[in-house]
Design an enzyme around this catalytic site. Sequence first.
Site, PDB file in Angstrom:
ATOM      1  N   CYS A   1       0.867  -1.186   0.000  1.00  0.00           N
ATOM      2  CA  CYS A   1       0.000   0.000   0.000  1.00  0.00           C
ATOM      3  C   CYS A   1       0.896   1.225   0.000  1.00  0.00           C
ATOM      4  O   CYS A   1       1.530   1.530   1.013  1.00  0.00           O
ATOM      5  CB  CYS A   1      -0.914  -0.009   1.219  1.00  0.00           C
ATOM      6  SG  CYS A   1      -1.991   1.434   1.300  1.00  0.00           S
TER       7      CYS A   1
ATOM      8  N   HIS B   1      -1.904  -4.979 -10.561  1.00  0.00           N
ATOM      9  CA  HIS B   1      -2.615  -3.819 -11.114  1.00  0.00           C
ATOM     10  C   HIS B   1      -2.927  -4.044 -12.580  1.00  0.00           C
ATOM     11  O   HIS B   1      -2.112  -4.577 -13.333  1.00  0.00           O
ATOM     12  CB  HIS B   1      -1.759  -2.554 -10.995  1.00  0.00           C
ATOM     13  CG  HIS B   1      -1.629  -2.050  -9.600  1.00  0.00           C
ATOM     14  ND1 HIS B   1      -2.474  -1.095  -9.071  1.00  0.00           N
ATOM     15  CD2 HIS B   1      -0.756  -2.378  -8.613  1.00  0.00           C
ATOM     16  CE1 HIS B   1      -2.123  -0.859  -7.817  1.00  0.00           C
ATOM     17  NE2 HIS B   1      -1.088  -1.620  -7.514  1.00  0.00           N
TER      18      HIS B   1
ATOM     19  N   GLU C   1     -10.041  -0.382  -6.086  1.00  0.00           N
ATOM     20  CA  GLU C   1      -9.142  -1.322  -5.411  1.00  0.00           C
ATOM     21  C   GLU C   1      -9.852  -2.626  -5.087  1.00  0.00           C
ATOM     22  O   GLU C   1     -11.007  -2.632  -4.666  1.00  0.00           O
ATOM     23  CB  GLU C   1      -8.614  -0.714  -4.105  1.00  0.00           C
ATOM     24  CG  GLU C   1      -7.645   0.419  -4.291  1.00  0.00           C
ATOM     25  CD  GLU C   1      -6.931   0.761  -2.996  1.00  0.00           C
ATOM     26  OE1 GLU C   1      -6.745  -0.143  -2.163  1.00  0.00           O
ATOM     27  OE2 GLU C   1      -6.561   1.927  -2.816  1.00  0.00           O
TER      28      GLU C   1
ATOM     29  N   CYS D   1      -4.734   5.928  -4.419  1.00  0.00           N
ATOM     30  CA  CYS D   1      -4.065   4.630  -4.340  1.00  0.00           C
ATOM     31  C   CYS D   1      -2.618   4.846  -4.751  1.00  0.00           C
ATOM     32  O   CYS D   1      -2.338   5.138  -5.921  1.00  0.00           O
ATOM     33  CB  CYS D   1      -4.744   3.608  -5.247  1.00  0.00           C
ATOM     34  SG  CYS D   1      -3.927   1.985  -5.283  1.00  0.00           S
TER      35      CYS D   1
ATOM     36  N   GLY E   1      -1.336   2.293  -7.095  1.00  0.00           N
ATOM     37  CA  GLY E   1      -2.031   2.519  -8.361  1.00  0.00           C
ATOM     38  C   GLY E   1      -1.391   3.634  -9.169  1.00  0.00           C
ATOM     39  O   GLY E   1      -1.274   3.547 -10.402  1.00  0.00           O
TER      40      GLY E   1
END
Length: 280
Positions: free
Chosen positions: A75, A162, A211, A220, A223
């Site tokens: 994260c 991703h 997510e 994110c 991301g």
Amino acid sequence: MTLRFSKMHGIGNDFVMVDARNAPLALDAAEIRAMADRHAGIGFDQLISIEQPRDPSCRFYYGIWNADGSPSGQCGNGVRCVAAWLHRAGELPLGETVRLESPSGPVAVRLLAADRVTVDMGEPAFRPAQIPFEADAQADRYALDAGGETLEVGAVSMGNPHVVLAIDDLDAPSLARLGPLLTGHARFPEGANAGFAQVVDRSHVRLRVHERGSGWTLACGTGACAAMAVLRQRGAVDDRVHVDLPGGRLQIDWAGPGHTLWMTGPAAFAFEGEWLGMAH
């Protein structure tokens, strides 16, 4: 059960931080879901525990759980909050580069200020088996069937999987349908975080992310890293990009294959509290 916590966020991506340096965190998925509820609980995108390291080369370990109680490997906004939390706890001075251990491996962090952190997120992993993603061979673009249409997507791991779709309009109604479809797509056996990226120019990208385990978020970090990496591989952006998400801006630097990717952005404290347990 009473559990002390800090509520933090990185450009709107919000977390409950739990100090587990002296005792392991003992929460099941149902308890995490109850805490994550934004009406009857605390409300968060991820729960993060700060623990003693497993890897002796790292200063601390942090565990990550999504709002649905499922574990997460990484994260980006969360690790900045971990660094800021450790600084406030007297464990991480300004300007020092420190290795922290995530569920997907070590990362290096450096506090530029008490509320601004830069993180070495490692080198993006594009090989399908590393993501994991079902494909015959690595490519910059893949054809992916979703909801009756064929999309051209990129796929990459930043410690978590991703899928990135370059689009012209971040306000397109189709995103509400495509986000969940891509997050749960069968070709991503562990699910994926779905990023929708609009290239404004070679140094500026706008992004929205759906997510896995949390749904649409204000921001994110991984991301943003994934979107920049996919676009950089295609030659669509330069090696420094500002990524604007609904919650704010991140700076992503990546010189390309053979180099690690750096993410820089803020981390903020919101409040301190005590979780009294599901019975309350």
